[in-house]
Design a protein around this motif. Structure first.
Motif, mmCIF file in Angstrom:
data_model
loop_
_atom_site.group_PDB
_atom_site.id
_atom_site.type_symbol
_atom_site.label_atom_id
_atom_site.label_comp_id
_atom_site.label_asym_id
_atom_site.label_seq_id
_atom_site.Cartn_x
_atom_site.Cartn_y
_atom_site.Cartn_z
ATOM 1 N N GLY A 83 -8.815 -5.785 -8.570
ATOM 2 C CA GLY A 83 -9.604 -6.700 -7.754
ATOM 3 C C GLY A 83 -10.320 -5.973 -6.636
ATOM 4 O O GLY A 83 -9.984 -4.836 -6.297
ATOM 5 N N ILE A 84 -11.297 -6.628 -6.060
ATOM 6 C CA ILE A 84 -12.046 -6.064 -4.943
ATOM 7 C C ILE A 84 -11.064 -5.671 -3.837
ATOM 8 O O ILE A 84 -10.150 -6.425 -3.507
ATOM 9 C CB ILE A 84 -13.115 -7.066 -4.428
ATOM 10 N N GLY A 85 -11.233 -4.444 -3.323
ATOM 11 C CA GLY A 85 -10.360 -3.976 -2.260
ATOM 12 C C GLY A 85 -9.006 -3.464 -2.714
ATOM 13 O O GLY A 85 -8.152 -3.146 -1.883
ATOM 14 N N SER A 86 -8.800 -3.345 -4.024
ATOM 15 C CA SER A 86 -7.489 -2.908 -4.521
ATOM 16 C C SER A 86 -7.284 -1.404 -4.389
ATOM 17 O O SER A 86 -6.154 -0.929 -4.301
ATOM 18 C CB SER A 86 -7.302 -3.316 -5.987
ATOM 19 N N GLY A 87 -8.380 -0.644 -4.392
ATOM 20 C CA GLY A 87 -8.255 0.804 -4.273
ATOM 21 C C GLY A 87 -8.607 1.560 -5.549
ATOM 22 O O GLY A 87 -8.141 2.679 -5.757
ATOM 23 N N LEU A 115 -4.015 -8.237 1.648
ATOM 24 C CA LEU A 115 -4.318 -6.843 1.945
ATOM 25 C C LEU A 115 -5.715 -6.474 1.444
ATOM 26 O O LEU A 115 -6.479 -5.798 2.144
ATOM 27 C CB LEU A 115 -3.258 -5.940 1.297
ATOM 28 N N ARG A 116 -6.070 -6.946 0.264
ATOM 29 C CA ARG A 116 -7.398 -6.655 -0.287
ATOM 30 C C ARG A 116 -8.493 -7.265 0.604
ATOM 31 O O ARG A 116 -9.511 -6.633 0.863
ATOM 32 C CB ARG A 116 -7.511 -7.168 -1.728
ATOM 33 N N ASN A 132 -0.933 -0.336 -5.037
ATOM 34 C CA ASN A 132 -1.577 0.207 -3.837
ATOM 35 C C ASN A 132 -1.448 -0.816 -2.719
ATOM 36 O O ASN A 132 -2.419 -1.350 -2.209
ATOM 37 C CB ASN A 132 -3.048 0.538 -4.124
ATOM 38 N N ASP A 133 -0.197 -1.092 -2.364
ATOM 39 C CA ASP A 133 0.096 -2.161 -1.409
ATOM 40 C C ASP A 133 0.727 -1.635 -0.127
ATOM 41 O O ASP A 133 1.382 -2.370 0.605
ATOM 42 C CB ASP A 133 1.004 -3.199 -2.062
ATOM 43 N N ASP A 134 0.545 -0.336 0.116
ATOM 44 C CA ASP A 134 1.082 0.323 1.307
ATOM 45 C C ASP A 134 2.604 0.393 1.326
ATOM 46 O O ASP A 134 3.206 0.687 2.355
ATOM 47 C CB ASP A 134 0.573 -0.335 2.609
ATOM 48 N N THR A 135 3.250 0.142 0.177
ATOM 49 C CA THR A 135 4.708 0.282 0.107
ATOM 50 C C THR A 135 5.103 1.475 -0.765
ATOM 51 O O THR A 135 6.248 1.904 -0.724
ATOM 52 C CB THR A 135 5.379 -0.984 -0.477
#
Length: 196
Positions: A9-13, A134-135, A173-176
């Motif tokens: 999705g948009i902003g997923s990385g 987050l996205r 890619n969720d910063d975890t």
């Protein structure tokens, strides 16, 4: 040689993952970049877009991206029409590019694979996953737009569940979790898959 679709999705990385793959010397085809180049330079594609959206869409000689975005993000049928014009041309460019590559696998980075059914043309699919909240934050920061504008774009993308349903590999890619070790593990899996 196997063909791998990289989506999310948009902003997923996706671009971050594509950059890591390039460092690993994996050829990555940027579908969005190819689409922009074709819209700018391919006469047949320009004519098809003008026929659907009017000559004014190329008013100054160049595509008015803001005007086109305003149309397609407000009208699902207009977006479908644009995709049906651009995506076949992008996929043809990808096929021609693939022939020139000499690696065990190649990757197409594309925001929209699930929505168009394009995922079926690939041997493997990597989905980059992150929470919607987050996205949204990432896109607001990256593009300097408000939350409402990002949510409008999200409405034109498939759900995270749909993307995950077609995934052979998922990068969180969720910063975890660190992204690079996940990419390295998938890279090894793809090399093994390609060697079969």
């Amino acid at each position: 040689m196997i063909r791998v679709g990289l989506t999310g999705g948009i902003g997923s990385g996706k671009s971050t993952v594509a950059s890591v793959l390039r460092v690993l010397e994996v050829p990555v085809f940027d579908a969005d970049g190819a689409g922009k180049e074709l819209l700018a330079n391919d006469a047949a594609l320009r004519d098809a877009v003008k026929n659907r959206f009017g000559d004014g869409i190329y008013g100054s000689g160049a595509l008015d991206r803001n005007a086109l975005a305003a149309i397609v993000f407000a009208d699902k049928q207009a977006l479908n029409d644009l995709n049906s014009i651009v995506h076949p041309a992008v996929y043809l460019a990808f096929q021609q590019w693939t022939v020139e590559q000499k690696t065990p696998y190649v990757v197409m980075e594309a925001a929209i694979l699930t929505e168009t059914g394009g995922h079926a043309a690939f041997d493997r699919i990597i989905v980059v996953s992150a929470t919607e909240a987050l996205r949204i934050q990432r896109v607001m920061r990256r593009d300097g737009v408000g939350e409402e504008a990002v949510r409008a774009r999200l409405l034109n993308q498939t759900s995270e569940e749909e993307r995950l349903r077609i995934a052979h590999h998922v990068i969180h890619n969720d910063d975890t979790q660190l992204v690079i070790p996940q990419v390295l593990a998938i890279h090894e899996e793809l090399l093994n898959y390609a060697a079969r």
